[in-house]
Design an enzyme around this catalytic site. Structure first.
Site, PDB file in Angstrom:
ATOM      1  N   GLY A  35      40.815  28.216  27.037  1.00  0.00           N
ATOM      2  CA  GLY A  35      39.684  27.455  26.513  1.00  0.00           C
ATOM      3  C   GLY A  35      40.174  26.100  26.022  1.00  0.00           C
ATOM      4  O   GLY A  35      41.378  25.848  25.962  1.00  0.00           O
ATOM      5  N   LEU A  36      39.238  25.261  25.675  1.00  0.00           N
ATOM      6  CA  LEU A  36      39.571  23.908  25.221  1.00  0.00           C
ATOM      7  C   LEU A  36      40.314  23.922  23.888  1.00  0.00           C
ATOM      8  O   LEU A  36      40.247  24.900  23.134  1.00  0.00           O
ATOM      9  CB  LEU A  36      38.288  23.083  25.069  1.00  0.00           C
ATOM     10  CG  LEU A  36      37.516  22.772  26.347  1.00  0.00           C
ATOM     11  CD1 LEU A  36      36.158  22.176  26.003  1.00  0.00           C
ATOM     12  CD2 LEU A  36      38.308  21.819  27.251  1.00  0.00           C
ATOM     13  N   SER A  37      40.993  22.824  23.597  1.00  0.00           N
ATOM     14  CA  SER A  37      41.616  22.642  22.294  1.00  0.00           C
ATOM     15  C   SER A  37      40.529  22.696  21.220  1.00  0.00           C
ATOM     16  O   SER A  37      39.487  22.046  21.357  1.00  0.00           O
ATOM     17  CB  SER A  37      42.322  21.284  22.246  1.00  0.00           C
ATOM     18  OG  SER A  37      42.857  21.045  20.965  1.00  0.00           O
ATOM     19  N   GLY A  38      40.744  23.498  20.193  1.00  0.00           N
ATOM     20  CA  GLY A  38      39.766  23.619  19.124  1.00  0.00           C
ATOM     21  C   GLY A  38      38.678  24.647  19.371  1.00  0.00           C
ATOM     22  O   GLY A  38      37.759  24.794  18.565  1.00  0.00           O
ATOM     23  N   SER A  39      38.781  25.379  20.480  1.00  0.00           N
ATOM     24  CA  SER A  39      37.736  26.356  20.816  1.00  0.00           C
ATOM     25  C   SER A  39      37.806  27.612  19.958  1.00  0.00           C
ATOM     26  O   SER A  39      36.824  28.343  19.839  1.00  0.00           O
ATOM     27  CB  SER A  39      37.820  26.742  22.303  1.00  0.00           C
ATOM     28  OG  SER A  39      39.080  27.337  22.593  1.00  0.00           O
ATOM     29  N   LYS A  41      40.857  29.705  20.110  1.00  0.00           N
ATOM     30  CA  LYS A  41      41.786  30.638  20.757  1.00  0.00           C
ATOM     31  C   LYS A  41      42.791  31.228  19.774  1.00  0.00           C
ATOM     32  O   LYS A  41      42.945  32.452  19.666  1.00  0.00           O
ATOM     33  CB  LYS A  41      42.554  29.932  21.894  1.00  0.00           C
ATOM     34  CG  LYS A  41      41.698  29.417  23.019  1.00  0.00           C
ATOM     35  CD  LYS A  41      42.534  28.813  24.134  1.00  0.00           C
ATOM     36  CE  LYS A  41      43.404  27.652  23.704  1.00  0.00           C
ATOM     37  NZ  LYS A  41      42.619  26.500  23.198  1.00  0.00           N
ATOM     38  N   SER A  42      43.515  30.366  19.080  1.00  0.00           N
ATOM     39  CA  SER A  42      44.570  30.834  18.168  1.00  0.00           C
ATOM     40  C   SER A  42      43.996  31.607  16.992  1.00  0.00           C
ATOM     41  O   SER A  42      44.569  32.621  16.563  1.00  0.00           O
ATOM     42  CB  SER A  42      45.406  29.648  17.662  1.00  0.00           C
ATOM     43  OG  SER A  42      46.139  29.073  18.725  1.00  0.00           O
ATOM     44  N   SER A 109      45.676  26.342  29.380  1.00  0.00           N
ATOM     45  CA  SER A 109      45.815  26.742  30.795  1.00  0.00           C
ATOM     46  C   SER A 109      44.555  26.352  31.581  1.00  0.00           C
ATOM     47  O   SER A 109      43.730  27.205  31.892  1.00  0.00           O
ATOM     48  CB  SER A 109      46.119  28.240  30.920  1.00  0.00           C
ATOM     49  OG  SER A 109      45.327  29.040  30.081  1.00  0.00           O
TER      50      SER A 109
END
Length: 201
Positions: A35-39, A41-42, A109
């Site tokens: 997914g996009l940065s800031g979505s 994920k982490s 990715s």
């Protein structure tokens, strides 16, 4: 000693994956967040790890912070380097999965080819692709690390979603939109997916 023993590869003497999984009483699997940065994920990956840990499941999170500062600290953000970044992550992940560890990866990715490469290395049967589908607008509104603002100013080149494309997964195992779902709701859906996969038969 029989001299012919030298012709056999070391893998014949190593314990097999099933031995590790039997010891841990769990199956190894890869939970791959894209997914996009800031979505988110982490954030979801960390919450998932905590919930699995509570259930006695051994996990390992791989993300940009612990990969880019170590094994991939010689890579930049060119197209070739991005591919090599994911290739190395997949090779390391395969070692964890083959040891019976539930491995959780949180990486942008950005296209299907690069994720397909990772799945091919790790093994499609062990690969759960999780698409954190939070919109660009929402990710940019959050801009947790201030990266979108820099990308808009041209200070960051090839930034996914702004100056580089993101290709949504064609057939993810699960899709999560953190603009709609809370962390707890997202993790609940993940547990429904993951727990049956990692329980020893």
């Amino acid at each position: 000693m029989d001299e012919n023993n030298h012709i056999y590869p070391i893998f014949d003497r190593m314990l097999a994956r099933r031995d590790k999984e039997e010891l841990l009483k769990q199956r190894g699997v890869m939970v791959w967040f894209t997914g996009l940065s800031g979505s988110g994920k982490s954030t979801i990956a960390i919450a998932l790890e905590r919930e699995l840990h509570k259930r006695g499941v051994l996990c390992r999170i791989l993300d940009g912070d612990n990969i880019r500062s170590g094994i991939n600290n010689n890579l930049g953000f060119t197209e070739a380097d991005r591919v090599e970044n994911i290739r190395r992550i997949a090779e390391v992940s395969k070692l964890f999965v083959d040891t019976g560890i539930v491995t959780i990866a949180a990486f942008i990715s950005p296209n299907n080819d690069i994720r397909e490469m990772a799945a091919g290395i790790i093994g499609h049967d062990d690969f759960l692709e999780i698409y954190v589908s939070t919109s660009l607008e929402e990710c940019e509104r959050r801009d947790v690390k201030g990266l979108y603002a820099k990308a808009r100013k041209g200070e960051i080149k090839n930034f996914t979603g702004i100056s580089a494309p993101f290709e949504a997964p064609a057939r993810p195992a699960l899709t999560l939109d953190t603009a709609v779902l809370s962390v707890e709701e997202s993790v609940g859906k993940l547990l429904e997916l993951v727990l049956p996969k990692i329980q020893k038969k």
